[in-house]
Scaffold this motif. Structure first.
Motif, PDB file in Angstrom:
ATOM      1  N   ILE A 119      21.252  31.687  43.315  1.00  0.00           N
ATOM      2  CA  ILE A 119      20.973  30.423  43.986  1.00  0.00           C
ATOM      3  C   ILE A 119      20.616  30.676  45.450  1.00  0.00           C
ATOM      4  CG2 ILE A 119      22.455  29.101  42.444  1.00  0.00           C
ATOM      5  CD1 ILE A 119      24.529  28.939  44.641  1.00  0.00           C
ATOM      6  N   THR A 120      19.933  29.726  46.019  1.00  0.00           N
ATOM      7  CA  THR A 120      19.499  29.865  47.409  1.00  0.00           C
ATOM      8  C   THR A 120      20.684  29.695  48.353  1.00  0.00           C
ATOM      9  OG1 THR A 120      18.996  27.515  47.594  1.00  0.00           O
ATOM     10  CG2 THR A 120      17.201  28.969  46.854  1.00  0.00           C
ATOM     11  N   GLU A 121      20.459  30.076  49.586  1.00  0.00           N
ATOM     12  CA  GLU A 121      21.526  30.027  50.577  1.00  0.00           C
ATOM     13  C   GLU A 121      22.016  28.605  50.829  1.00  0.00           C
ATOM     14  OE1 GLU A 121      21.911  31.075  55.243  1.00  0.00           O
ATOM     15  OE2 GLU A 121      20.947  32.610  53.994  1.00  0.00           O
ATOM     16  N   ASP A 122      21.083  27.648  50.895  1.00  0.00           N
ATOM     17  CA  ASP A 122      21.508  26.269  51.140  1.00  0.00           C
ATOM     18  C   ASP A 122      22.279  25.692  49.958  1.00  0.00           C
ATOM     19  OD1 ASP A 122      19.113  26.277  49.685  1.00  0.00           O
ATOM     20  OD2 ASP A 122      18.589  24.255  50.349  1.00  0.00           O
ATOM     21  N   LYS A 123      21.899  26.086  48.741  1.00  0.00           N
ATOM     22  CA  LYS A 123      22.658  25.638  47.572  1.00  0.00           C
ATOM     23  C   LYS A 123      24.031  26.297  47.534  1.00  0.00           C
ATOM     24  CE  LYS A 123      18.831  24.311  44.632  1.00  0.00           C
ATOM     25  NZ  LYS A 123      18.116  24.520  43.370  1.00  0.00           N
ATOM     26  N   LEU A 125      29.931  25.906  47.999  1.00  0.00           N
ATOM     27  CA  LEU A 125      31.166  26.254  48.699  1.00  0.00           C
ATOM     28  C   LEU A 125      31.805  25.028  49.354  1.00  0.00           C
ATOM     29  CD1 LEU A 125      30.139  29.670  50.268  1.00  0.00           C
ATOM     30  CD2 LEU A 125      31.608  29.265  48.282  1.00  0.00           C
ATOM     31  N   LYS A 126      30.959  24.155  49.874  1.00  0.00           N
ATOM     32  CA  LYS A 126      31.464  22.909  50.466  1.00  0.00           C
ATOM     33  C   LYS A 126      32.142  22.055  49.395  1.00  0.00           C
ATOM     34  CE  LYS A 126      29.853  19.055  53.312  1.00  0.00           C
ATOM     35  NZ  LYS A 126      28.687  18.437  53.946  1.00  0.00           N
ATOM     36  N   GLY A 127      31.548  21.986  48.227  1.00  0.00           N
ATOM     37  CA  GLY A 127      32.135  21.234  47.116  1.00  0.00           C
ATOM     38  C   GLY A 127      33.466  21.819  46.674  1.00  0.00           C
ATOM     39  N   LYS A 128      33.552  23.136  46.640  1.00  0.00           N
ATOM     40  CA  LYS A 128      34.815  23.784  46.270  1.00  0.00           C
ATOM     41  C   LYS A 128      35.891  23.510  47.324  1.00  0.00           C
ATOM     42  CE  LYS A 128      32.955  27.487  43.419  1.00  0.00           C
ATOM     43  NZ  LYS A 128      33.861  27.798  42.321  1.00  0.00           N
ATOM     44  N   ARG A 129      35.508  23.531  48.595  1.00  0.00           N
ATOM     45  CA  ARG A 129      36.468  23.241  49.657  1.00  0.00           C
ATOM     46  C   ARG A 129      36.965  21.804  49.543  1.00  0.00           C
ATOM     47  NH1 ARG A 129      33.626  23.434  54.587  1.00  0.00           N
ATOM     48  NH2 ARG A 129      33.441  21.182  54.435  1.00  0.00           N
ATOM     49  N   MET A 130      36.050  20.886  49.279  1.00  0.00           N
ATOM     50  CA  MET A 130      36.442  19.484  49.120  1.00  0.00           C
ATOM     51  C   MET A 130      37.376  19.313  47.921  1.00  0.00           C
ATOM     52  SD  MET A 130      32.818  17.632  50.012  1.00  0.00           S
ATOM     53  CE  MET A 130      33.345  16.029  49.488  1.00  0.00           C
ATOM     54  N   ALA A 131      37.114  20.032  46.845  1.00  0.00           N
ATOM     55  CA  ALA A 131      37.983  19.955  45.664  1.00  0.00           C
ATOM     56  C   ALA A 131      39.373  20.486  45.996  1.00  0.00           C
ATOM     57  CB  ALA A 131      37.370  20.745  44.508  1.00  0.00           C
TER      58      ALA A 131
END
Length: 90
Positions: free
Chosen positions: A34-38, A43-49
């Motif tokens: 996956i691309t860097e922005d994805k 990672l942001k989604g995992k942190r939020m979870a």
């Protein structure tokens, strides 16, 4: 109070399910292509979870303490530790 107790118990069960769902999100593997922005978004989604799982766990603890009646004792202890608080409540 009876309806509140039933609702709180149901909420505890549902929050437990939400914690499991958050942990499942955290455990998912990340594709290597996956691309860097994805990657950043994943990672942001995992942190939020992770943050949500912690919040839900604390909320379960708070509800369980409230249902067991221990919350009143904690409030009394809190009042003793801050003398000014006792006088401002009057």
């Amino acid at each position: 109070m009876n309806k509140y107790r039933v609702t709180a118990e149901q909420l505890i069960d549902k929050l437990g399910i939400a914690i499991e769902q958050c942990l499942a999100i955290i455990e998912q593997d990340i594709a290597s292509d996956i691309t860097e922005d994805k990657m950043h978004n994943v990672l942001k989604g995992k942190r939020m979870a992770a943050e949500d799982a912690i919040f839900y766990a604390k909320e379960i603890d708070r509800l369980e303490v409230e249902l067991s009646g221990e919350a009143k004792e904690e409030e009394i202890e809190e009042d003793k530790s801050i003398p000014l608080k006792r006088y401002t409540k009057k």
